[in-house]
Motif scaffolding. Structure first.
Motif, PDB file in Angstrom:
ATOM      1  N   SER A  29       0.836  -1.207   0.000  1.00 11.60           N
ATOM      2  CA  SER A  29       0.000   0.000   0.000  1.00 11.60           C
ATOM      3  C   SER A  29       0.870   1.257   0.000  1.00 11.60           C
ATOM      4  CB  SER A  29      -0.911   0.026   1.230  1.00 11.60           C
ATOM      5  OG  SER A  29      -1.791  -1.048   1.200  1.00 11.60           O
ATOM      6  N   LEU A  30       1.976   1.219   0.764  1.00 12.96           N
ATOM      7  CA  LEU A  30       2.878   2.371   0.783  1.00 12.96           C
ATOM      8  C   LEU A  30       3.482   2.587  -0.605  1.00 12.96           C
ATOM      9  CD1 LEU A  30       4.816   1.951   4.164  1.00 12.96           C
ATOM     10  CD2 LEU A  30       2.766   3.269   3.715  1.00 12.96           C
ATOM     11  N   ASP A  31       3.814   1.471  -1.301  1.00 16.08           N
ATOM     12  CA  ASP A  31       4.335   1.579  -2.667  1.00 16.08           C
ATOM     13  C   ASP A  31       3.282   2.195  -3.586  1.00 16.08           C
ATOM     14  OD1 ASP A  31       6.629   0.361  -1.804  1.00 16.08           O
ATOM     15  OD2 ASP A  31       6.042  -1.650  -2.463  1.00 16.08           O
ATOM     16  N   TRP A  32       2.011   1.811  -3.376  1.00 20.31           N
ATOM     17  CA  TRP A  32       0.933   2.328  -4.227  1.00 20.31           C
ATOM     18  C   TRP A  32       0.762   3.838  -4.027  1.00 20.31           C
ATOM     19  CZ3 TRP A  32      -4.082   4.368  -4.477  1.00 20.31           C
ATOM     20  CH2 TRP A  32      -4.760   4.141  -5.682  1.00 20.31           C
ATOM     21  N   VAL A  33       0.933   4.301  -2.768  1.00 20.91           N
ATOM     22  CA  VAL A  33       0.875   5.748  -2.508  1.00 20.91           C
ATOM     23  C   VAL A  33       1.935   6.455  -3.348  1.00 20.91           C
ATOM     24  CG1 VAL A  33       1.319   7.535  -0.764  1.00 20.91           C
ATOM     25  CG2 VAL A  33      -0.080   5.565  -0.186  1.00 20.91           C
ATOM     26  N   ARG A  34       3.142   5.887  -3.353  1.00 21.23           N
ATOM     27  CA  ARG A  34       4.261   6.498  -4.088  1.00 21.23           C
ATOM     28  C   ARG A  34       4.036   6.446  -5.595  1.00 21.23           C
ATOM     29  NH1 ARG A  34       7.606   4.666   0.087  1.00 21.23           N
ATOM     30  NH2 ARG A  34       7.497   2.549  -0.684  1.00 21.23           N
ATOM     31  N   GLU A  35       3.612   5.267  -6.088  1.00 18.69           N
ATOM     32  CA  GLU A  35       3.573   5.061  -7.540  1.00 18.69           C
ATOM     33  C   GLU A  35       2.295   5.587  -8.187  1.00 18.69           C
ATOM     34  OE1 GLU A  35       4.194   0.874  -7.615  1.00 18.69           O
ATOM     35  OE2 GLU A  35       6.209   1.106  -6.774  1.00 18.69           O
ATOM     36  N   ALA A  36       1.170   5.455  -7.519  1.00 16.76           N
ATOM     37  CA  ALA A  36      -0.094   5.854  -8.154  1.00 16.76           C
ATOM     38  C   ALA A  36      -0.611   7.200  -7.659  1.00 16.76           C
ATOM     39  CB  ALA A  36      -1.148   4.766  -7.913  1.00 16.76           C
ATOM     40  N   MET A  37      -0.521   7.442  -6.348  1.00 15.24           N
ATOM     41  CA  MET A  37      -1.137   8.669  -5.823  1.00 15.24           C
ATOM     42  C   MET A  37      -0.263   9.898  -6.003  1.00 15.24           C
ATOM     43  SD  MET A  37      -3.089   7.454  -2.363  1.00 15.24           S
ATOM     44  CE  MET A  37      -4.006   8.964  -2.079  1.00 15.24           C
ATOM     45  N   MET A  38       1.038   9.759  -5.738  1.00 15.48           N
ATOM     46  CA  MET A  38       1.888  10.959  -5.769  1.00 15.48           C
ATOM     47  C   MET A  38       1.967  11.636  -7.138  1.00 15.48           C
ATOM     48  SD  MET A  38       4.997  10.462  -3.198  1.00 15.48           S
ATOM     49  CE  MET A  38       4.741   9.968  -1.538  1.00 15.48           C
ATOM     50  N   PRO A  39       1.948  10.874  -8.268  1.00 20.46           N
ATOM     51  CA  PRO A  39       1.958  11.586  -9.550  1.00 20.46           C
ATOM     52  C   PRO A  39       0.722  12.470  -9.740  1.00 20.46           C
ATOM     53  CG  PRO A  39       2.562   9.295  -9.858  1.00 20.46           C
ATOM     54  CD  PRO A  39       2.088   9.431  -8.445  1.00 20.46           C
ATOM     55  N   TYR A  40      -0.436  12.038  -9.209  1.00 22.65           N
ATOM     56  CA  TYR A  40      -1.655  12.847  -9.366  1.00 22.65           C
ATOM     57  C   TYR A  40      -1.768  13.890  -8.253  1.00 22.65           C
ATOM     58  CZ  TYR A  40      -6.394  14.133 -10.604  1.00 22.65           C
ATOM     59  OH  TYR A  40      -7.499  14.846 -10.993  1.00 22.65           O
ATOM     60  N   TYR A  41      -1.304  13.544  -7.078  1.00 22.10           N
ATOM     61  CA  TYR A  41      -1.354  14.464  -5.926  1.00 22.10           C
ATOM     62  C   TYR A  41       0.080  14.812  -5.526  1.00 22.10           C
ATOM     63  CZ  TYR A  41      -6.168  12.719  -5.368  1.00 22.10           C
ATOM     64  OH  TYR A  41      -7.471  12.370  -5.575  1.00 22.10           O
ATOM     65  N   PRO A  42       0.722  15.755  -6.235  1.00 20.77           N
ATOM     66  CA  PRO A  42       2.125  16.053  -5.917  1.00 20.77           C
ATOM     67  C   PRO A  42       2.279  16.655  -4.523  1.00 20.77           C
ATOM     68  CG  PRO A  42       1.429  17.083  -7.987  1.00 20.77           C
ATOM     69  CD  PRO A  42       0.196  16.592  -7.304  1.00 20.77           C
ATOM     70  N   LEU A  43       3.330  16.222  -3.818  1.00 19.07           N
ATOM     71  CA  LEU A  43       3.594  16.755  -2.484  1.00 19.07           C
ATOM     72  C   LEU A  43       4.124  18.175  -2.611  1.00 19.07           C
ATOM     73  CD1 LEU A  43       5.371  13.736  -0.750  1.00 19.07           C
ATOM     74  CD2 LEU A  43       2.940  14.152  -1.059  1.00 19.07           C
TER      75      LEU A  43
END
Lengths: 250, 71
Positions: free
Chosen positions: A223-237
């Protein structure tokens, strides 16, 4: 020498969250920030509806539980009744970006001096994994079994970007808890939000990218990998608005 | 010596601490089952611990207490 232990701002009640759910980390970061600033005794928190509905059992400060989506409205009343108190809401994506969209936007428009901790895990957790406004395109949920489609369900809402256009918002930052480094920067962001609130500059919001291993159908580590790979590109920090820095840039 | 203490009955066996440990000494103890019914996290080679508290930083359930010993 003890280098890590439970902060005093959390009670002894064990968290009810699923294994690997990062709500626990975010609860701890809020508690650590309150403790570091010495605000434990003068803080009032507002718990939402959703997985974190029992947040009032976990924080060692005064808490109120608000109706679904109405945490910013309740927090407005609390802050206006006693402006000396630090007031925060702790809300998930369904609570803040779906049911409570109007409350969220207008609390920013009114420049209320409260802090919103927005936990974005791109799904409804407590109700069983339905699509949330922040669910990514293509993401499978129980209500989008073929994946979310842009032409049917629309595109995900980027809350920090949207709120940062409002004049009343003093601080908007998106952080994540997917790695040790990001957890530490999330802690700094939450602390900064409380500091800005104490200066009375306006609404402060910290969006935290979180996980839902149970409803995503992934292991906690994946799940942590999914946050990095899928969520972060759409929701940039990053920091989307910071009124304390605006003077320096000019 | 550095010391990591686990409050075993709070552990949900999610393995985020196992993933975070830079020395790879945290593991889920498959010989033990805690009150919640999970295999709790443990450290067998405590002398390899560097006291970085990365396991505790990633633990969602505040299971871990980290103590750094004198050098």
């Amino acid at each position: 020498m003890v280098v890590f232990k439970k902060p005093h701002a959390l009670t002894e009640t064990p968290f009810h969250y699923c294994p690997g759910c990062t709500h626990g980390i975010i609860h701890r970061l809020v508690a650590e920030a309150l403790e570091a600033l010495g605000l434990e005794g003068s803080t009032i928190g507002v718990a939402p509806v959703g997985c974190s509905v029992f947040a009032y059992n976990y924080f060692n400060c005064d808490m109120i539980q608000a109706p679904h989506g109405r945490a910013p409205a309740v927090a407005t009343g609390v802050k206006r009744a006693d402006p000396t108190k630090t007031v925060f809401t702790y809300q998930g994506d369904g609570d803040l970006a779906a049911i409570g969209t109007a409350e969220t936007i207008h609390v920013g428009a009114r420049a209320e001096n409260i802090t919103i901790i927005f936990v974005n895990n791109a799904i409804y957790g407590m109700t069983g994994g339905q699509m949330a406004p922040t669910t990514l395109i293509g993401q499978v949920t129980t209500t989008t079994p073929y994946g979310r489609k842009n032409d049917v369900q629309g595109s995900p809402i980027r809350v920090c970007e949207m709120l940062s256009t409002l004049d009343g918002v003093a601080y908007a930052e998106r952080v994540s808890v997917d790695s040790v480094k990001n957890v530490l920067s999330a802690k700094k962001a939450i602390k900064k939000a409380f500091e800005i609130q104490s200066k009375g500059l306006g609404l402060t919001i910290v969006e935290v990218l979180s996980t839902c291993p149970t409803n995503w159908g992934l292991s906690p580590v994946k799940s942590l990998d999914w946050v990095r790979e899928a969520m972060m590109p759409y929701y940039p920090l990053g920091v989307y608005k910071d009124v304390t820095k605006e003077g320096e840039q000019k | 010596m550095n010391k990591v203490t686990f409050k075993i009955d709070l552990c949900k066996g999610c393995g985020l601490c196992v993933n975070a440990c830079p020395k790879k000494i945290v593991l889920l103890d498959d010989k033990q089952i805690n009150a919640k019914g999970y295999h709790p996290a443990c450290v067998l080679e405590m002398e390899k611990c560097i006291g970085c508290a990365m396991c505790a930083t990633m633990c969602p359930d505040l299971v871990i207490i980290v103590e750094k010993g004198d050098k």
